[in-house]
Scaffold this motif. Structure first.
Motif, PDB file in Angstrom:
ATOM      1  N   LEU A   1     -41.424  -4.897  -7.279  1.00  0.00           N
ATOM      2  CA  LEU A   1     -42.315  -4.958  -6.154  1.00  0.00           C
ATOM      3  C   LEU A   1     -42.614  -6.593  -6.018  1.00  0.00           C
ATOM      4  N   PHE A   2     -42.779  -7.017  -4.666  1.00  0.00           N
ATOM      5  CA  PHE A   2     -43.075  -8.235  -4.370  1.00  0.00           C
ATOM      6  C   PHE A   2     -44.176  -7.933  -3.377  1.00  0.00           C
ATOM      7  N   GLU A   3     -45.056  -9.097  -3.512  1.00  0.00           N
ATOM      8  CA  GLU A   3     -46.360  -9.169  -2.886  1.00  0.00           C
ATOM      9  C   GLU A   3     -45.852 -10.020  -1.436  1.00  0.00           C
ATOM     10  N   GLY A   4     -46.197  -9.428  -0.198  1.00  0.00           N
ATOM     11  CA  GLY A   4     -45.940 -10.222   0.825  1.00  0.00           C
ATOM     12  C   GLY A   4     -47.230 -10.849   1.175  1.00  0.00           C
ATOM     13  N   ARG A   5     -48.009 -10.262   2.253  1.00  0.00           N
ATOM     14  CA  ARG A   5     -49.394 -10.795   2.565  1.00  0.00           C
ATOM     15  C   ARG A   5     -50.245 -10.337   1.513  1.00  0.00           C
ATOM     16  N   GLY A   6     -49.969  -9.225   0.546  1.00  0.00           N
ATOM     17  CA  GLY A   6     -50.813  -8.820  -0.192  1.00  0.00           C
ATOM     18  C   GLY A   6     -52.087  -8.019  -0.060  1.00  0.00           C
ATOM     19  N   TRP A   7     -53.008  -7.748  -0.648  1.00  0.00           N
ATOM     20  CA  TRP A   7     -54.109  -6.943  -0.726  1.00  0.00           C
ATOM     21  C   TRP A   7     -55.184  -7.594   0.279  1.00  0.00           C
ATOM     22  N   GLY A   8     -55.692  -6.603   1.174  1.00  0.00           N
ATOM     23  CA  GLY A   8     -56.896  -7.247   2.025  1.00  0.00           C
ATOM     24  C   GLY A   8     -56.438  -8.215   3.169  1.00  0.00           C
ATOM     25  N   VAL A   9     -55.229  -8.259   3.365  1.00  0.00           N
ATOM     26  CA  VAL A   9     -54.678  -9.347   4.547  1.00  0.00           C
ATOM     27  C   VAL A   9     -54.018  -8.502   5.493  1.00  0.00           C
ATOM     28  N   MET A  10     -54.236  -8.826   6.819  1.00  0.00           N
ATOM     29  CA  MET A  10     -53.668  -8.027   7.974  1.00  0.00           C
ATOM     30  C   MET A  10     -52.265  -8.485   8.111  1.00  0.00           C
ATOM     31  N   GLY A  11     -51.603  -7.635   8.254  1.00  0.00           N
ATOM     32  CA  GLY A  11     -50.095  -7.761   8.394  1.00  0.00           C
ATOM     33  C   GLY A  11     -49.628  -7.715   9.637  1.00  0.00           C
ATOM     34  N   ALA A  12     -48.232  -8.008   9.747  1.00  0.00           N
ATOM     35  CA  ALA A  12     -47.666  -8.011  11.172  1.00  0.00           C
ATOM     36  C   ALA A  12     -46.498  -6.921  11.004  1.00  0.00           C
ATOM     37  N   HIS A  13     -46.742  -5.594  10.834  1.00  0.00           N
ATOM     38  CA  HIS A  13     -45.773  -4.770  10.612  1.00  0.00           C
ATOM     39  C   HIS A  13     -45.639  -3.710  11.529  1.00  0.00           C
ATOM     40  N   THR A  14     -46.939  -3.307  12.113  1.00  0.00           N
ATOM     41  CA  THR A  14     -46.828  -1.984  13.091  1.00  0.00           C
ATOM     42  C   THR A  14     -47.795  -2.334  14.282  1.00  0.00           C
ATOM     43  N   LYS A  15     -47.216  -2.855  15.312  1.00  0.00           N
ATOM     44  CA  LYS A  15     -48.031  -3.163  16.609  1.00  0.00           C
ATOM     45  C   LYS A  15     -48.969  -2.251  17.130  1.00  0.00           C
ATOM     46  N   GLY A  16     -50.006  -2.843  17.093  1.00  0.00           N
ATOM     47  CA  GLY A  16     -51.153  -2.250  17.317  1.00  0.00           C
ATOM     48  C   GLY A  16     -51.905  -1.230  16.387  1.00  0.00           C
ATOM     49  N   HIS A  17     -51.373  -1.346  15.154  1.00  0.00           N
ATOM     50  CA  HIS A  17     -51.951  -0.739  14.251  1.00  0.00           C
ATOM     51  C   HIS A  17     -52.175  -1.537  12.892  1.00  0.00           C
ATOM     52  N   ASN A  18     -52.193  -2.624  12.901  1.00  0.00           N
ATOM     53  CA  ASN A  18     -52.656  -3.765  11.767  1.00  0.00           C
ATOM     54  C   ASN A  18     -53.572  -3.851  11.206  1.00  0.00           C
ATOM     55  N   GLY A  19     -54.925  -3.569  12.011  1.00  0.00           N
ATOM     56  CA  GLY A  19     -56.244  -3.634  11.813  1.00  0.00           C
ATOM     57  C   GLY A  19     -56.606  -3.186  10.613  1.00  0.00           C
ATOM     58  N   ASP A  20     -56.322  -1.951  10.241  1.00  0.00           N
ATOM     59  CA  ASP A  20     -56.867  -1.373   9.289  1.00  0.00           C
ATOM     60  C   ASP A  20     -55.537  -0.514   8.498  1.00  0.00           C
TER      61      ASP A  20
END
Length: 162
Positions: free
Chosen positions: A74-93
Motif C-alpha cells: 500500500l502507498f499513501e497518496g493524498r492520505g486520510w482526510g484529504v480531498m482527492g482528484a480521482h472522480t470529477k464531481g465526487h471528491n468532496g465526500d
C-alpha cells in the motif's frame, strides 16, 4: 516532513484540501498502466503516476488517496482526510483507492484485495471512513471503463469486508 516522502519519495503537494468529515463513499480505480509487484517496482510506478498527475494534469498532488500494488503493498497518496482528484464531481465526500495495473486485462491479486480490505477496516476504525460507507467503481460515477472489467467484477469481495 510528510510521511509519504519517507515511504516512497513523494514530491510535496502544492496544496491540501481537507474533507469536511469522514468519507461517506470509497471509489475504486485502476491506474490503467502496468501492474507492479515488489516494493522497488511499485515505488517507481507510484512516483511516475505522481509526476503524471502533477506535471501533466496539473493536480496539486497524486489524485488518489491510496494506491495498492499487485503484491499488496500500500502507498499513501493524498492520505486520510484529504480531498482527492480521482472522480470529477465526487471528491468532496469520498476516498479514492487505485489498484496499480490495467484490470481490463489483469485480474486483481488476492494480496491486493486483502490489503484494501484491511485499509477500509482501518479507515473505519480510525474515524476516517463512515461505518456505513458506500463502495463504488469509478464507472458507477462517471463515463469511464475504470476500474476495468476484472476489478469491477471483484468489488463484491471488497464490499463483503466493509
Amino acid at each position: 516532513m510528510d510521511r509519504k516522502w519517507q515511504q516512497w519519495g513523494a514530491a510535496a503537494p502544492k496544496q491540501k484540501d481537507s474533507l469536511e468529515g469522514p468519507a461517506q463513499r470509497v471509489v475504486i480505480h485502476h491506474t490503467a498502466l502496468r501492474c507492479c509487484k515488489g516494493l522497488a517496482e511499485c515505488t517507481d510506478e507510484v512516483l511516475s503516476i505522481q509526476r503524471l498527475h502533477m506535471d501533466e494534469r496539473h493536480f496539486d498532488d497524486i489524485g488518489y488517496n491510496f494506491l495498492v500494488g499487485g503484491d499488496g503493498s500500500l502507498f499513501e497518496g493524498r492520505g486520510w482526510g484529504v480531498m482527492g482528484a480521482h472522480t470529477k464531481g465526487h471528491n468532496g465526500d469520498s476516498l479514492g483507492i487505485a489498484f496499480m495495473g490495467n484490470f481490463n486485462n489483469d485480474t486483481p491479486s488476492k494480496e491486493a484485495i486483502l490489503s484494501v480490505k484491511q485499509l477500509l477496516v482501518s479507515g473505519v476504525l480510525q474515524g476516517f471512513i463512515q461505518p456505513e460507507f458506500a463502495l463504488y467503481g469509478h464507472r458507477d460515477l462517471g463515463a469511464t471503463q475504470c476500474p476495468g472489467e476484472n476489478l469491477y467484477a471483484a468489488l463484491s469481495q471488497l464490499r463483503s469486508s466493509a
